[in-house]
Design an enzyme around this catalytic site. Structure first.
Site, PDB file in Angstrom:
ATOM      1  CD  GLU A 272      -2.825  -0.625   2.669  1.00  0.00           C
ATOM      2  OE1 GLU A 272      -2.675   0.469   3.282  1.00  0.00           O
ATOM      3  OE2 GLU A 272      -3.586  -1.519   3.059  1.00  0.00           O
ATOM      4  CD  GLU A 321     -12.091   1.720   0.706  1.00  0.00           C
ATOM      5  OE1 GLU A 321     -12.537   0.690   1.241  1.00  0.00           O
ATOM      6  OE2 GLU A 321     -10.876   1.990   0.635  1.00  0.00           O
ATOM      7  CE  LYS A 324     -10.376   2.445   5.145  1.00  0.00           C
ATOM      8  NZ  LYS A 324      -9.056   2.067   4.616  1.00  0.00           N
ATOM      9  CD  GLU A 330      -7.635   6.003   7.226  1.00  0.00           C
ATOM     10  OE1 GLU A 330      -7.848   4.976   6.565  1.00  0.00           O
ATOM     11  OE2 GLU A 330      -6.506   6.349   7.607  1.00  0.00           O
TER      12      GLU A 330
END
Length: 349
Positions: A272, A321, A324, A330
């Site tokens: 990541e 997202e 999150k 996030e």
């Protein structure tokens, strides 16, 4: 993705400026890695994402040949059938204790790998993500990895599917300069047996590397340019090695730690890395665009300590997202919006 205070603390020094036999055929690193070294993480912590078939089509349309998912979602596996996308498949942390039982590991592989293995290009099984040495799950990571590897080997797939785990830099006790990189005293009993196991199997260690969090820990001292790959000259000098970006410095500190742990030459895959486009300090579309473009460019040629070795790297993440958290950033790591519109017009490979 997780951020620990220890990880941020490790970045502070940068502010101042008869085992398993492995043959060549078993190695997962090939010449093709340089051509297709960029993958993208497909997280699904959201309620507004496109279908898995649409996602696979979007990967194809953008020339993305590697995907990471965080659990064995069978809809995703079905969508990947007969595609040319290589898959990094995660084992959720909450499943590690169960998979320390060999029979459970066998059942897992028989359910999620073997029915798809002729049609889906599995690349790695990721046994846990960002487990810290003092987490309850830490004691189960290596047994689960060993069990998974044994089942994969029994199926004669060990040369095709790697078994590893994904770590974060908080396991390092020293990271500055990169040549002083070492695992902490507390973390060593956890991570050293894992990396020695990987040396025997020939599979890489996976690591999540986020210069963004280094920058936001102290933006007055860690320069934005150092995190974004845009410094005009070296920021850190370490003997013969010069560092113009934090990404390379962190990765070389990890390489040094691996050497000291008895794993010289162990390949590291960046499982990541990313930069948010909203929700926090320096989280802008322009900064994220700069980071993604530059990391794609820089991983082609390796690090100062390992030049000429393309770094297999997975960008986080395919989509924003919306479920999150807790940090607002996030929710804004997506390369694409849930409507599948590109934020950055990136050429991936």
């Amino acid at each position: 993705m997780a951020v620990s205070l220890l990880f941020l603390g490790l970045l502070m020094p940068f502010l101042n400026t008869p085992g398993i036999q492995v043959t060549a055929d078993d190695q997962l690193c090939t010449a093709e890695d340089g051509a297709h070294s960029i993958g993208v993480c497909y997280g699904r912590v959201a309620n507004d994402l496109p279908s898995d078939d649409q996602v696979v089509n979007l990967f194809h349309a953008n020339g993305i040949y590697k995907m990471r998912i965080y659990d064995p979602n069978e809809s995703t596996l079905q969508a990947l059938k007969a595609s040319d996308i290589e898959l990094m498949l995660g084992v959720p942390n909450e499943n590690l204790q169960a998979l320390s039982d060999p029979s459970a590991a066998k059942d897992w592989v028989q359910r999620f790998i073997l029915p798809y293995s002729s049609d889906v290009k599995f690349r790695y099984i990721v046994v846990g993500n960002e487990i810290k040495y003092n987490d309850l799950a830490a004691q189960y990571v290596l047994p689960a990895m060993q069990n998974m590897y044994d089942v994969i080997k029994a199926a004669n797939l060990q040369g095709q599917i790697g078994v590893s785990t994904s770590i974060e830099p908080s396991l390092l006790g020293s990271s500055y300069p990169p040549s002083a990189g070492s695992f902490s005293t507390n973390a060593s009993p956890y991570i050293v047996p894992i990396v020695q196991f990987l040396m025997k199997t020939g599979d890489p260690l996976l690591a999540n590397i986020y210069p963004y969090f280094g920058y936001v820990s102290d933006p007055a001292d860690i320069k934005l340019e150092y995190a974004l790959f845009t410094s005009p000259g070296p920021v850190v000098s370490d003997g013969q090695f010069k560092y113009q970006n934090l990404f390379h410095a962190l990765l070389d500190a990890l390489y040094t730690a691996l050497e000291k742990a008895g794993a010289p030459g162990l390949k590291v895959v960046v499982s990541e890395t990313g930069w948010p486009s909203d929700g926090g300090n320096a989280a802008t579309v322009e900064n994220a665009r700069t980071y993604y473009h530059n990391v794609i460019d820089h991983v082609k040629s390796g690090t100062p300590r390992r030049p000429g070795e393309a770094i297999e790297t997975y960008l986080f993440a395919m989509f924003d997202e919306n479920q999150k958290g807790p940090a607002e950033t996030e929710r804004h790591f997506g390369l694409f919006s849930p409507s599948m519109q590109s934020k950055y017009q990136i050429t991936f490979n």
